[in-house]
Design a protein around this motif. Structure first.
Motif, PDB file in Angstrom:
ATOM      1  N   LYS A   2     -19.672 -13.405  -0.138  1.00  0.00           N
ATOM      2  CA  LYS A   2     -18.766 -12.264  -0.107  1.00  0.00           C
ATOM      3  C   LYS A   2     -18.066 -12.130  -1.447  1.00  0.00           C
ATOM      4  O   LYS A   2     -17.695 -13.120  -2.060  1.00  0.00           O
ATOM      5  CB  LYS A   2     -17.732 -12.444   1.000  1.00  0.00           C
ATOM      6  CG  LYS A   2     -18.354 -12.462   2.380  1.00  0.00           C
ATOM      7  CD  LYS A   2     -17.311 -12.661   3.436  1.00  0.00           C
ATOM      8  CE  LYS A   2     -17.981 -12.725   4.790  1.00  0.00           C
ATOM      9  NZ  LYS A   2     -17.079 -13.062   5.850  1.00  0.00           N
ATOM     10  N   ARG A   3     -17.891 -10.898  -1.874  1.00  0.00           N
ATOM     11  CA  ARG A   3     -17.208 -10.689  -3.149  1.00  0.00           C
ATOM     12  C   ARG A   3     -15.699 -10.676  -2.929  1.00  0.00           C
ATOM     13  O   ARG A   3     -15.208 -10.321  -1.866  1.00  0.00           O
ATOM     14  CB  ARG A   3     -17.667  -9.404  -3.798  1.00  0.00           C
ATOM     15  CG  ARG A   3     -17.198  -8.167  -3.072  1.00  0.00           C
ATOM     16  CD  ARG A   3     -17.671  -6.920  -3.758  1.00  0.00           C
ATOM     17  NE  ARG A   3     -17.013  -5.776  -3.152  1.00  0.00           N
ATOM     18  CZ  ARG A   3     -17.257  -4.554  -3.488  1.00  0.00           C
ATOM     19  NH1 ARG A   3     -18.147  -4.290  -4.400  1.00  0.00           N
ATOM     20  NH2 ARG A   3     -16.614  -3.565  -2.912  1.00  0.00           N
ATOM     21  N   ASN A   4     -14.987 -11.071  -3.960  1.00  0.00           N
ATOM     22  CA  ASN A   4     -13.524 -11.013  -3.926  1.00  0.00           C
ATOM     23  C   ASN A   4     -13.094  -9.689  -4.534  1.00  0.00           C
ATOM     24  O   ASN A   4     -13.689  -9.202  -5.489  1.00  0.00           O
ATOM     25  CB  ASN A   4     -12.927 -12.190  -4.691  1.00  0.00           C
ATOM     26  CG  ASN A   4     -13.265 -13.512  -4.021  1.00  0.00           C
ATOM     27  OD1 ASN A   4     -13.559 -13.560  -2.834  1.00  0.00           O
ATOM     28  ND2 ASN A   4     -13.222 -14.572  -4.785  1.00  0.00           N
ATOM     29  N   LEU A   5     -12.050  -9.100  -3.967  1.00  0.00           N
ATOM     30  CA  LEU A   5     -11.621  -7.775  -4.383  1.00  0.00           C
ATOM     31  C   LEU A   5     -10.104  -7.724  -4.443  1.00  0.00           C
ATOM     32  O   LEU A   5      -9.417  -8.151  -3.510  1.00  0.00           O
ATOM     33  CB  LEU A   5     -12.139  -6.738  -3.367  1.00  0.00           C
ATOM     34  CG  LEU A   5     -11.750  -5.286  -3.590  1.00  0.00           C
ATOM     35  CD1 LEU A   5     -12.380  -4.742  -4.876  1.00  0.00           C
ATOM     36  CD2 LEU A   5     -12.193  -4.449  -2.391  1.00  0.00           C
ATOM     37  N   GLU A  28     -10.230 -12.260  -0.408  1.00  0.00           N
ATOM     38  CA  GLU A  28     -11.116 -13.347  -0.837  1.00  0.00           C
ATOM     39  C   GLU A  28     -11.959 -13.799   0.339  1.00  0.00           C
ATOM     40  O   GLU A  28     -11.429 -14.057   1.429  1.00  0.00           O
ATOM     41  CB  GLU A  28     -10.302 -14.530  -1.377  1.00  0.00           C
ATOM     42  CG  GLU A  28      -9.571 -14.218  -2.675  1.00  0.00           C
ATOM     43  CD  GLU A  28      -8.756 -15.391  -3.178  1.00  0.00           C
ATOM     44  OE1 GLU A  28      -8.423 -16.294  -2.383  1.00  0.00           O
ATOM     45  OE2 GLU A  28      -8.424 -15.388  -4.387  1.00  0.00           O
ATOM     46  N   ASP A  29     -13.263 -13.873   0.127  1.00  0.00           N
ATOM     47  CA  ASP A  29     -14.198 -14.300   1.174  1.00  0.00           C
ATOM     48  C   ASP A  29     -14.015 -13.507   2.462  1.00  0.00           C
ATOM     49  O   ASP A  29     -14.069 -14.043   3.565  1.00  0.00           O
ATOM     50  CB  ASP A  29     -14.056 -15.797   1.442  1.00  0.00           C
ATOM     51  CG  ASP A  29     -14.436 -16.637   0.229  1.00  0.00           C
ATOM     52  OD1 ASP A  29     -15.403 -16.252  -0.455  1.00  0.00           O
ATOM     53  OD2 ASP A  29     -13.765 -17.651  -0.031  1.00  0.00           O
ATOM     54  N   ALA A  44     -11.427 -11.620  -9.439  1.00  0.00           N
ATOM     55  CA  ALA A  44     -11.898 -10.675  -8.424  1.00  0.00           C
ATOM     56  C   ALA A  44     -12.160  -9.311  -9.054  1.00  0.00           C
ATOM     57  O   ALA A  44     -11.553  -8.956 -10.070  1.00  0.00           O
ATOM     58  CB  ALA A  44     -10.857 -10.538  -7.314  1.00  0.00           C
ATOM     59  N   GLU A  45     -13.063  -8.556  -8.448  1.00  0.00           N
ATOM     60  CA  GLU A  45     -13.267  -7.185  -8.859  1.00  0.00           C
ATOM     61  C   GLU A  45     -11.976  -6.421  -8.576  1.00  0.00           C
ATOM     62  O   GLU A  45     -11.347  -6.608  -7.535  1.00  0.00           O
ATOM     63  CB  GLU A  45     -14.414  -6.570  -8.045  1.00  0.00           C
ATOM     64  CG  GLU A  45     -14.681  -5.121  -8.350  1.00  0.00           C
ATOM     65  CD  GLU A  45     -15.787  -4.532  -7.482  1.00  0.00           C
ATOM     66  OE1 GLU A  45     -15.904  -3.298  -7.493  1.00  0.00           O
ATOM     67  OE2 GLU A  45     -16.502  -5.280  -6.798  1.00  0.00           O
TER      68      GLU A  45
END
Length: 101
Positions: A2-5, A28-29, A44-45
């Motif tokens: 999973k991406r962090n945003l 996160e996650d 993070a993005e």
């Protein structure tokens, strides 16, 4: 994975907690990891949400899916696609109107 945003500067509304303020929201996650002003991105993005509302998914409690009988107006598939595009998590069909001939 999973991406962090980091959603930066949006109006964060949470009906469960009563939060309603401009803030940053770090995910996160797939989970909320932080909420507050000027959070560090930590790699993070970053999504600029200034002028936008950040909220849980919405439920549309008044829709008219036109199956059966009025598929030319809308089908369950086209209604579901429209809901997804509008960030609705679910829709409640009003069957009495959808089945009228």
């Amino acid at each position: 994975m999973k991406r962090n945003l980091l959603i930066r500067g949006g109006r964060v509304i949470c009906p469960a907690s009563g939060h309603d303020a401009v803030a940053d929201l770090l995910i996160e996650d797939g989970r909320i990891a932080g909420l507050g002003p000027d959070l560090p991105s930590g790699g993070a993005e970053v999504l600029n949400a200034a002028g936008l509302v950040v909220a849980p998914g919405f439920i549309d409690i008044h829709v008219h899916l036109r199956e059966p009988g009025f598929e030319h107006a809308e089908t369950i598939e086209t209604g579901a696609r429209a809901a997804a595009a509008g960030l609705r998590l679910t829709r409640c069909n009003r069957c009495i109107h959808s089945t009228r001939r």
